[in-house]
Design an enzyme around this catalytic site. Structure first.
Site, PDB file in Angstrom:
ATOM      1  N   PHE A 154     -14.114  -1.794  16.165  1.00  0.00           N
ATOM      2  CA  PHE A 154     -14.258  -1.625  17.443  1.00  0.00           C
ATOM      3  C   PHE A 154     -15.664  -1.155  18.049  1.00  0.00           C
ATOM      4  CE2 PHE A 154     -10.325  -0.037  19.614  1.00  0.00           C
ATOM      5  CZ  PHE A 154      -9.071  -1.017  19.041  1.00  0.00           C
ATOM      6  N   ARG A 213       0.213   8.997  14.443  1.00  0.00           N
ATOM      7  CA  ARG A 213       0.165   9.584  13.438  1.00  0.00           C
ATOM      8  C   ARG A 213      -0.341  10.906  13.702  1.00  0.00           C
ATOM      9  NH1 ARG A 213      -3.097   5.990   9.965  1.00  0.00           N
ATOM     10  NH2 ARG A 213      -0.679   4.880   8.811  1.00  0.00           N
ATOM     11  N   ASP A 236      -0.060  -2.563  23.670  1.00  0.00           N
ATOM     12  CA  ASP A 236      -0.804  -2.076  24.760  1.00  0.00           C
ATOM     13  C   ASP A 236      -2.055  -1.123  24.235  1.00  0.00           C
ATOM     14  OD1 ASP A 236       1.257  -0.301  23.482  1.00  0.00           O
ATOM     15  OD2 ASP A 236       2.503  -0.728  25.103  1.00  0.00           O
ATOM     16  N   TYR A 289       0.650  -1.426   0.158  1.00  0.00           N
ATOM     17  CA  TYR A 289       0.307  -0.263   0.053  1.00  0.00           C
ATOM     18  C   TYR A 289       1.078   1.473  -0.566  1.00  0.00           C
ATOM     19  CZ  TYR A 289      -4.315   2.923   1.485  1.00  0.00           C
ATOM     20  OH  TYR A 289      -5.024   4.160   1.084  1.00  0.00           O
ATOM     21  N   GLN A 302       0.076   2.958  21.325  1.00  0.00           N
ATOM     22  CA  GLN A 302      -0.295   3.974  18.887  1.00  0.00           C
ATOM     23  C   GLN A 302      -1.644   4.622  19.331  1.00  0.00           C
ATOM     24  OE1 GLN A 302      -1.268   0.362  20.405  1.00  0.00           O
ATOM     25  NE2 GLN A 302      -2.367   0.316  18.661  1.00  0.00           N
ATOM     26  N   ASP A 345       3.481  -2.120  11.945  1.00  0.00           N
ATOM     27  CA  ASP A 345       2.062  -0.666  12.682  1.00  0.00           C
ATOM     28  C   ASP A 345       2.763   0.420  12.859  1.00  0.00           C
ATOM     29  OD1 ASP A 345      -0.904  -1.368  13.619  1.00  0.00           O
ATOM     30  OD2 ASP A 345      -0.263   0.449  14.703  1.00  0.00           O
ATOM     31  N   PRO A 346       2.713   1.680  12.448  1.00  0.00           N
ATOM     32  CA  PRO A 346       2.931   2.571  12.939  1.00  0.00           C
ATOM     33  C   PRO A 346       2.678   3.245  14.365  1.00  0.00           C
ATOM     34  CG  PRO A 346       1.868   2.765  10.393  1.00  0.00           C
ATOM     35  CD  PRO A 346       1.417   1.588  11.188  1.00  0.00           C
TER      36      PRO A 346
HETATM   37  N1  UDP Z   1      -6.314  -2.118  15.999  1.00  0.00           N
HETATM   38  C1  UDP Z   1      -6.507  -2.578  17.068  1.00  0.00           C
HETATM   39  N2  UDP Z   1      -7.767  -3.147  17.189  1.00  0.00           N
HETATM   40  C2  UDP Z   1      -8.115  -3.769  15.643  1.00  0.00           C
HETATM   41  C3  UDP Z   1      -7.946  -2.731  14.556  1.00  0.00           C
HETATM   42  C4  UDP Z   1      -7.281  -1.916  14.870  1.00  0.00           C
HETATM   43  O1  UDP Z   1      -6.237  -1.846  18.178  1.00  0.00           O
HETATM   44  O2  UDP Z   1      -9.019  -4.165  16.278  1.00  0.00           O
HETATM   45  C5  UDP Z   1      -5.299  -0.755  15.654  1.00  0.00           C
HETATM   46  C6  UDP Z   1      -4.625  -0.459  14.973  1.00  0.00           C
HETATM   47  O3  UDP Z   1      -3.308  -1.380  15.426  1.00  0.00           O
HETATM   48  C7  UDP Z   1      -3.625   0.574  14.594  1.00  0.00           C
HETATM   49  C8  UDP Z   1      -4.582   1.640  14.713  1.00  0.00           C
HETATM   50  O4  UDP Z   1      -5.565   0.404  15.111  1.00  0.00           O
HETATM   51  O5  UDP Z   1      -2.433   0.623  15.279  1.00  0.00           O
HETATM   52  C9  UDP Z   1      -5.813   1.630  13.119  1.00  0.00           C
HETATM   53  O6  UDP Z   1      -5.909   0.607  12.886  1.00  0.00           O
HETATM   54  P1  UDP Z   1      -6.326   0.781  11.555  1.00  0.00           P
HETATM   55  O7  UDP Z   1      -6.635  -0.869  10.698  1.00  0.00           O
HETATM   56  O8  UDP Z   1      -7.956   1.232  11.275  1.00  0.00           O
HETATM   57  O9  UDP Z   1      -5.367   2.192  10.539  1.00  0.00           O
HETATM   58  P2  UDP Z   1      -4.285   2.185  10.267  1.00  0.00           P
HETATM   59  O10 UDP Z   1      -4.097   3.575  10.802  1.00  0.00           O
HETATM   60  O11 UDP Z   1      -2.994   1.211  10.381  1.00  0.00           O
HETATM   61  O12 UDP Z   1      -3.788   2.158   8.645  1.00  0.00           O
END
Ligand code: UDP
Length: 312
Positions: free
Chosen positions: A194, A278, A209, A148, A212, A274-275
């Site tokens: 969620f 942001r 944890d 991506y 992020q 995983d960033p």
């Molecule tokens: N995330 C999470 N649980 C989930 C789905 C995502 O904790 O069931 C976290 C994921 O690891 C990331 C953040 O939520 O840190 C945002 O994830 P998303 O897939 O929405 O978008 P991203 O910003 O990573 O492209």
């Protein structure tokens, strides 16, 4: 002013369908191009009766010829959730390379303005915070997210090359996490996941944890930003997002509260690459577009929860 004819690729997706809806409300003629791989017909069902709306079931990785005169092309066609793009990584890379090239050729032929929806993922796991458009990013070129991130980075390079060689009138928005009605409940992104879990009183799956951070922009603000960018004359990338930053754990707690849910938080392994943080710097968007988000993210979350209650 006479109506414009506007192509929206990815118009049956989450953001695309909101853009189509807004452009139709403004009285424009809209040609929606979508392969329906991640987009859904039900997102555009309500526009089918509108005589100013045309749907083309087409994959942009194949060349596209349109006989109408075109004024603008918004290119949104690309899988956008980590689960989707990691399931079809080759298609994702093709969308950002062949797909973008085909849409640039269409813009060239019609002398149409071309807007690319790029992404905050060009910054990867950012070492600069908040992220300005001048930051070049920190992307793992062979990691799970690279299909991506690198696809979108390549798209930006290709678009700049067309601009320099063919003088195409270009726009590029770098979109930060966006949410709202019409997100697929199964697309894996954090807010639909969620909300779906909370509404069923199921465990909320926080990855790692939950320290992020992300900054979530309500969809209406995003669409206003895209349209303001197209109307501007600014040809370099512009961040479009909401600057209110939160941890994923804080988000989980807010979703539980707003859903009145009995869900408990569980911790699952953090996906690789995983960033960590942001948050958009919006100085440029304010200066160049006179745009900034207006919808409080908590209000947006309540609207989204209501939509999920009625539609899933
Ligand atoms: N995330 C999470 N649980 C989930 C789905 C995502 O904790 O069931 C976290 C994921 O690891 C990331 C953040 O939520 O840190 C945002 O994830 P998303 O897939 O929405 O978008 P991203 O910003 O990573 O492209």
């Amino acid at each position: 002013m006479s109506e414009k004819t506007i192509v929206v690729t990815g118009g049956a997706g989450f953001l695309g369908s909101h853009l189509v809806e807004t452009l139709l409300k403004q009285g424009e003629r809209v040609i929606c191009v979508d392969s329906l791989v991640t987009g859904k017909e039900k997102n555009i069902q309500e526009f089918m009766e509108n005589e100013k709306f045309t749907f083309m079931n087409h994959d942009i990785t194949r060349p596209l010829d349109i006989s109408d005169d075109l004024d603008e092309i918004y290119n949104l066609a690309c899988p956008a959730s980590p689960i989707d793009y990691q399931m079809i990584p080759i298609e994702t890379l093709m969308a950002g390379s062949y797909g973008v090239k085909n849409m640039l050729d269409l813009a060239l032929k019609h002398k149409a303005k071309f807007l690319q929806t790029s992404t905050s993922e060009v910054y990867g796991d950012p070492l600069e915070h908040p992220q300005k458009e001048t930051y070049w990013g920190n992307v793992n070129p062979i990691g799970l997210r690279s299909c991506y991130d690198e696809s979108k980075r390549f798209s930006e390079a290709l678009i700049m090359a067309y601009h320099r060689v063919h003088d195409i009138d270009i726009r590029m928005s770098r979109i930060f996490n966006t949410f709202g009605p019409r997100m697929r409940p199964d697309d894996g992104r954090v807010i639909p996941t969620f909300v779906k879990q909370a509404l069923k009183d199921e465990p909320i799956t926080v990855f790692g944890d939950g320290d992020q951070t992300r900054s979530f922009c309500y969809v209406d603000d995003n669409i206003r930003g895209q349209i303001a960018l197209m109307a501007s004359s600014y040809t370099n990338p512009v961040n479009i997002g909401n600057p209110v930053e939160m941890t994923i754990l804080q988000l989980a707690e807010k979703v539980i509260e707003f859903c009145g849910s009995k869900s408990k938080i569980v911790h699952n392994p953090l996906p690789k690459d995983d960033p960590t943080r942001r948050k958009p710097d919006l100085t440029l968007a304010r200066q160049q577009l006179g745009w900034e988000p207006k919808v409080n993210w908590e209000d947006g979350l309540k609207i989204t929860i209501d939509w999920f209650k009625k539609n899933t």
